[in-house]
Design a protein around this motif. Sequence first.
Motif, PDB file in Angstrom:
ATOM      1  N   ASP A  46      -3.517  10.242  -0.176  1.00  0.00           N
ATOM      2  CA  ASP A  46      -2.942   9.196  -1.020  1.00  0.00           C
ATOM      3  C   ASP A  46      -3.146   9.524  -2.500  1.00  0.00           C
ATOM      4  OD1 ASP A  46      -1.577   6.632  -1.136  1.00  0.00           O
ATOM      5  OD2 ASP A  46      -3.438   5.842  -1.947  1.00  0.00           O
ATOM      6  N   CYS A  47      -4.368   9.949  -2.856  1.00  0.00           N
ATOM      7  CA  CYS A  47      -4.670  10.294  -4.255  1.00  0.00           C
ATOM      8  C   CYS A  47      -4.000  11.595  -4.677  1.00  0.00           C
ATOM      9  CB  CYS A  47      -6.180  10.427  -4.453  1.00  0.00           C
ATOM     10  SG  CYS A  47      -7.070   8.876  -4.306  1.00  0.00           S
ATOM     11  N   GLN A  49      -1.238  12.932  -3.945  1.00  0.00           N
ATOM     12  CA  GLN A  49       0.199  12.884  -4.230  1.00  0.00           C
ATOM     13  C   GLN A  49       0.508  12.542  -5.695  1.00  0.00           C
ATOM     14  OE1 GLN A  49       2.307   9.749  -2.085  1.00  0.00           O
ATOM     15  NE2 GLN A  49       0.473   8.473  -2.090  1.00  0.00           N
ATOM     16  N   ALA A  50      -0.466  11.984  -6.414  1.00  0.00           N
ATOM     17  CA  ALA A  50      -0.254  11.656  -7.828  1.00  0.00           C
ATOM     18  C   ALA A  50      -0.050  12.917  -8.672  1.00  0.00           C
ATOM     19  CB  ALA A  50      -1.434  10.857  -8.371  1.00  0.00           C
ATOM     20  N   PRO A  71      -8.601   8.024  -7.993  1.00  0.00           N
ATOM     21  CA  PRO A  71      -8.116   9.373  -7.645  1.00  0.00           C
ATOM     22  C   PRO A  71      -8.670  10.510  -8.508  1.00  0.00           C
ATOM     23  CG  PRO A  71      -6.529   8.344  -9.089  1.00  0.00           C
ATOM     24  CD  PRO A  71      -7.678   7.360  -8.935  1.00  0.00           C
ATOM     25  N   ARG A 133      -5.914   3.470  -9.705  1.00  0.00           N
ATOM     26  CA  ARG A 133      -5.682   3.174  -8.285  1.00  0.00           C
ATOM     27  C   ARG A 133      -6.671   2.083  -7.870  1.00  0.00           C
ATOM     28  NH1 ARG A 133      -7.974   5.267  -3.262  1.00  0.00           N
ATOM     29  NH2 ARG A 133      -6.418   5.375  -1.589  1.00  0.00           N
ATOM     30  N   PHE A 158      -0.786   3.263  -8.754  1.00  0.00           N
ATOM     31  CA  PHE A 158      -0.487   3.157  -7.321  1.00  0.00           C
ATOM     32  C   PHE A 158      -0.123   1.698  -7.037  1.00  0.00           C
ATOM     33  CE2 PHE A 158      -2.982   6.875  -7.835  1.00  0.00           C
ATOM     34  CZ  PHE A 158      -2.789   7.701  -6.735  1.00  0.00           C
ATOM     35  N   GLU A 180       9.745   5.767 -10.211  1.00  0.00           N
ATOM     36  CA  GLU A 180       8.973   5.542  -8.990  1.00  0.00           C
ATOM     37  C   GLU A 180       8.923   6.806  -8.141  1.00  0.00           C
ATOM     38  OE1 GLU A 180      10.556   2.216  -6.805  1.00  0.00           O
ATOM     39  OE2 GLU A 180      10.597   0.929  -8.581  1.00  0.00           O
ATOM     40  N   SER A 183       5.463   6.664  -1.707  1.00  0.00           N
ATOM     41  CA  SER A 183       4.193   7.142  -1.161  1.00  0.00           C
ATOM     42  C   SER A 183       4.415   7.953   0.111  1.00  0.00           C
ATOM     43  CB  SER A 183       3.282   5.948  -0.857  1.00  0.00           C
ATOM     44  OG  SER A 183       2.122   6.400  -0.178  1.00  0.00           O
ATOM     45  N   SER A 189       4.252   1.406   0.144  1.00  0.00           N
ATOM     46  CA  SER A 189       3.653   1.698  -1.159  1.00  0.00           C
ATOM     47  C   SER A 189       4.452   2.732  -1.940  1.00  0.00           C
ATOM     48  CB  SER A 189       2.226   2.209  -0.975  1.00  0.00           C
ATOM     49  OG  SER A 189       1.480   1.284  -0.230  1.00  0.00           O
ATOM     50  N   LEU A 191       4.187   5.065  -6.040  1.00  0.00           N
ATOM     51  CA  LEU A 191       3.505   5.312  -7.307  1.00  0.00           C
ATOM     52  C   LEU A 191       4.522   5.127  -8.416  1.00  0.00           C
ATOM     53  CD1 LEU A 191       2.143   7.300  -5.054  1.00  0.00           C
ATOM     54  CD2 LEU A 191       0.982   8.252  -7.017  1.00  0.00           C
TER      55      LEU A 191
END
Length: 200
Positions: A46-47, A49-50, A71, A133, A158, A180, A183, A189, A191
């Motif tokens: 999840d983190c 992907q930023a 993140p 996040r 996020f 955008e 996710s 969700s 980001l």
Amino acid sequence: FRKFNVSRETYNILDAYRKLVIAKNKEINLISQKTVDNFVERHTLDCAQAIDLIDFNSKKCTDLGSGAGLPGVIIAIMLKERNIRMKINLYEKSYHKAKFLRLISEKLKLDVEIFQKDIFKEKNLSAETIIARAFKPLPTILDLVEKNFKNYSNLIIFMGKNGKQIIEDSIKKWKFEYKEKRSITSNDSFLVSIKNIKKK
């Protein structure tokens, strides 16, 4: 981790970080207990992907309310994998969490700096990228960035399943440009990368 094409060494660093967080979570509340068993999906991926929203020309990235390092620590590990030199500043007002972040930084040899401070009390901050996040609601973050940062290039947040409504509501009081990114870990969700924040 196929999507990110990370080396075995980076995979091992990410796994070492996961184990440190889970071990420390028995002493202090770093992550929700129900996310311990699926840490990789819920937190690591999840983190990570930023990284797609970060400008690699940035020299500094600030993580607001870093907590366990999510993140910020994951981003630092991913940047190290790509040989990108960028200082990650982790703001965490809790003494125990900040101490844990220092331990992580030393053990994993990351280019991070930990500030055990309440970010809301800091003025004239500068960062090219700001990331948050599970920190505060979007309007609170917009207010913080406008008041406490003298310069920045983009803000990455996020957003959960009510994210689109929250953005629509925020546009009534704020002007900003945003894009955008869906996710990869949750259909509900996404980001968002926000630039040029101004109060209406």
